[in-house]
Design an enzyme around this catalytic site. Structure first.
Site, PDB file in Angstrom:
ATOM      1  N   ASP A 198      46.162  52.305  41.320  1.00 22.77           N
ATOM      2  CA  ASP A 198      45.337  53.148  42.189  1.00 22.77           C
ATOM      3  C   ASP A 198      45.119  52.581  43.590  1.00 22.77           C
ATOM      4  O   ASP A 198      44.488  53.223  44.423  1.00 22.77           O
ATOM      5  CB  ASP A 198      43.971  53.412  41.523  1.00 22.77           C
ATOM      6  CG  ASP A 198      43.258  52.128  41.155  1.00 22.77           C
ATOM      7  OD1 ASP A 198      43.912  51.069  41.128  1.00 22.77           O
ATOM      8  OD2 ASP A 198      42.043  52.180  40.892  1.00 22.77           O
ATOM      9  N   GLU A 252      40.979  36.982  38.093  1.00 26.61           N
ATOM     10  CA  GLU A 252      41.878  36.454  39.114  1.00 26.61           C
ATOM     11  C   GLU A 252      41.697  34.942  39.228  1.00 26.61           C
ATOM     12  O   GLU A 252      42.659  34.172  39.223  1.00 26.61           O
ATOM     13  CB  GLU A 252      41.579  37.101  40.478  1.00 26.61           C
ATOM     14  CG  GLU A 252      41.804  38.606  40.530  1.00 26.61           C
ATOM     15  CD  GLU A 252      40.633  39.453  40.062  1.00 26.61           C
ATOM     16  OE1 GLU A 252      39.712  38.895  39.426  1.00 26.61           O
ATOM     17  OE2 GLU A 252      40.638  40.666  40.317  1.00 26.61           O
TER      18      GLU A 252
HETATM   19  C1  UGA Z   1      39.189  45.689  39.621  1.00 26.16           C
HETATM   20  C2  UGA Z   1      40.406  44.850  39.957  1.00 26.16           C
HETATM   21  O1  UGA Z   1      40.965  45.273  41.182  1.00 26.16           O
HETATM   22  C3  UGA Z   1      41.414  44.982  38.829  1.00 26.16           C
HETATM   23  O2  UGA Z   1      42.589  44.294  39.150  1.00 26.16           O
HETATM   24  C4  UGA Z   1      40.778  44.468  37.550  1.00 26.16           C
HETATM   25  O3  UGA Z   1      41.669  44.618  36.473  1.00 26.16           O
HETATM   26  C5  UGA Z   1      39.537  45.294  37.261  1.00 26.16           C
HETATM   27  O4  UGA Z   1      38.647  45.272  38.386  1.00 26.16           O
HETATM   28  C6  UGA Z   1      38.785  44.780  36.037  1.00 26.16           C
HETATM   29  O5  UGA Z   1      37.590  45.009  35.958  1.00 26.16           O
HETATM   30  O6  UGA Z   1      39.383  44.178  35.151  1.00 26.16           O
HETATM   31  P1  UGA Z   1      39.130  48.418  39.232  1.00 26.16           P
HETATM   32  O7  UGA Z   1      39.480  49.377  40.304  1.00 26.16           O
HETATM   33  O8  UGA Z   1      37.708  48.278  38.807  1.00 26.16           O
HETATM   34  O9  UGA Z   1      39.710  47.013  39.633  1.00 26.16           O
HETATM   35  O10 UGA Z   1      40.004  48.680  37.892  1.00 26.16           O
HETATM   36  P2  UGA Z   1      41.011  49.864  37.543  1.00 26.16           P
HETATM   37  O11 UGA Z   1      41.775  50.266  38.744  1.00 26.16           O
HETATM   38  O12 UGA Z   1      40.277  50.897  36.795  1.00 26.16           O
HETATM   39  O13 UGA Z   1      42.005  49.126  36.533  1.00 26.16           O
HETATM   40  C7  UGA Z   1      42.911  48.128  36.947  1.00 26.16           C
HETATM   41  C8  UGA Z   1      44.308  48.451  36.397  1.00 26.16           C
HETATM   42  O14 UGA Z   1      44.259  48.454  34.992  1.00 26.16           O
HETATM   43  C9  UGA Z   1      44.852  49.804  36.841  1.00 26.16           C
HETATM   44  O15 UGA Z   1      46.217  49.703  37.144  1.00 26.16           O
HETATM   45  C10 UGA Z   1      44.618  50.703  35.633  1.00 26.16           C
HETATM   46  O16 UGA Z   1      45.566  51.738  35.494  1.00 26.16           O
HETATM   47  C11 UGA Z   1      44.738  49.695  34.479  1.00 26.16           C
HETATM   48  N1  UGA Z   1      43.897  50.060  33.324  1.00 26.16           N
HETATM   49  C12 UGA Z   1      42.593  50.374  33.479  1.00 26.16           C
HETATM   50  C13 UGA Z   1      44.462  50.074  32.058  1.00 26.16           C
HETATM   51  O17 UGA Z   1      45.669  49.796  31.905  1.00 26.16           O
HETATM   52  N2  UGA Z   1      43.672  50.418  30.977  1.00 26.16           N
HETATM   53  C14 UGA Z   1      42.368  50.748  31.124  1.00 26.16           C
HETATM   54  O18 UGA Z   1      41.699  51.055  30.103  1.00 26.16           O
HETATM   55  C15 UGA Z   1      41.810  50.737  32.388  1.00 26.16           C
HETATM   56 MN    MN Z   2      41.392  50.105  40.776  1.00 30.20          MN
END
Ligand code: UGA
Ligand code: MN
Length: 324
Positions: A188, A274
């Site tokens: 995203d 990270e």
């Molecule tokens: C922040 C960080 O930028 C992420 O790199 C980190 O993984 C995340 O926090 C975290 O809390 O672990 P955020 O925008 O809150 O990012 O997280 P998302 O964008 O919702 O998820 C990060 C990635 O994991 C995305 O590529 C999403 O597609 C993937 N994801 C998310 C999954 O594969 N499974 C899930 O259940 C949720």
């Molecule tokens: Mn994100």
């Protein structure tokens, strides 16, 4: 008298011509670049790579340019390091839109290998057929997040990033590592093309600012004399590496020489992943600042709004089944 003037003229004529030619050739003028060959893929250059003539052409200049071109072209080019982008992704209404934006960016980056890891027990049809048509070198993996870890307060995508790391290590276990750079590209975020040009020169671990993150307009590593000395962040400054997942890249060599470095579930909190990972492979002193000593934002931690599906019908569904 007339014949004297005439003979003087013919004696001077070659000298006049030589002076004109010398004035035309400016030896201090730097050799012209062959093409603007930056971070765009060769396809982009191949299709529309017309060069706009910037100045009046002259036969002497043209010859000089041809000689320079053949000199530069004959120099052997070192292989371009492959950028491996690991993208965790999960099924939701905006998934295909996110992947489309990402593929549109990646398609413009030369020598990029996309490792897409689905958070699922099996590969989905949507992602499989999307990748078939994406026109990108890719590897399609999948691993489900255990249900007990699907909680808003727990870190996301731990298992998926580890699956990507395992694939990379396995693929390179027998051969001498080709030059490569690993980058964790969430589905995203928003990535500028310049970012890939910056990360491509990573020797061990490189870092740069991230926009729209941590409750601030940006976070960034603080740099003094070319070294990272601290972090500009609004959240948990005590983190050893106060940086978002989108703010660093690691050379393939470092990934291979630290085979145990992974993302950990135990004791890990969101926002600490990270730091916990980077602690295993590097030190703050070793970090390589990119993006003009970490003063340029080239990636944004954008988050897509949850879509409003309040008017989706429960009955009288559409007569065709359309993939969104
Ligand atoms: C922040 C960080 O930028 C992420 O790199 C980190 O993984 C995340 O926090 C975290 O809390 O672990 P955020 O925008 O809150 O990012 O997280 P998302 O964008 O919702 O998820 C990060 C990635 O994991 C995305 O590529 C999403 O597609 C993937 N994801 C998310 C999954 O594969 N499974 C899930 O259940 C949720
Ligand atoms: Mn994100």
């Amino acid at each position: 008298m007339k014949s004297v003037l005439c003979s003087r003229f013919f004696i001077l004529l070659p000298w006049i011509l030589i002076v004109i030619i010398m004035l035309d050739v400016d030896p201090r003028r730097p050799a012209p670049p062959i093409t603007s060959r930056p971070y765009f893929s060769p396809h982009t250059l191949g299709c529309g790579g017309s060069r706009v003539p910037l100045r009046r052409s002259s036969p002497v200049r043209d010859n000089l340019e041809k000689r320079n071109e053949s000199r530069v072209q004959s120099q052997p080019q070192p292989p371009l390091p492959t950028i491996y982008a690991i993208t965790p992704t999960y099924s939701r209404p905006v998934q295909k839109a996110e992947l489309t934006r990402l593929a549109n960016t990646f398609r413009q980056v030369a020598q990029l290998h996309w490792i897409l890891v689905e958070d699922r027990a099996t590969r989905s049809d949507l992602v499989s057929s999307f990748l078939e048509r994406a026109g990108l070198p890719n590897t399609h993996l999948h691993v489900p997040t255990p249900r007990r870890y699907k909680r808003p307060w727990l870190p996301r995508a731990t298992e998926q990033r580890n699956a990507g790391l395992a694939w990379l290590r396995q693929r390179h276990q027998h051969q001498r590592a080709q030059p490569g750079v690993l980058f964790f590209a969430d589905d995203d975020n928003t990535y500028s093309l310049e970012l890939f040009q910056e990360m491509r020169t990573t020797r061990k671990v490189s870092v740069w600012p991230v926009g729209l993150v941590g409750g601030r307009l940006y976070e960034r590593p603080l740099v003094e004399n070319g070294k990272v000395v601290g972090w500009y962040t609004g959240w948990r400054e005590d983190r050893p590496f106060a940086i978002d997942m989108a703010g660093f890249a690691v050379s393939l060599q470092v990934i291979l020489s630290n085979p145990k470095a992974v993302f950990k579930r135990r004791g890990s909190q969101p926002g600490m992943q990270e730091s916990d990972f980077l602690k295993q492979i590097t030190t703050v002193e070793e970090l390589e600042p990119k993006a003009n000593n970490c003063t340029k934002v080239l990636v944004w931690h954008t988050r897509t709004e949850k879509v409003n599906l309040a008017n989706e019908p429960k009955y009288h569904l559409d007569t065709v089944n359309i993939e969104v």
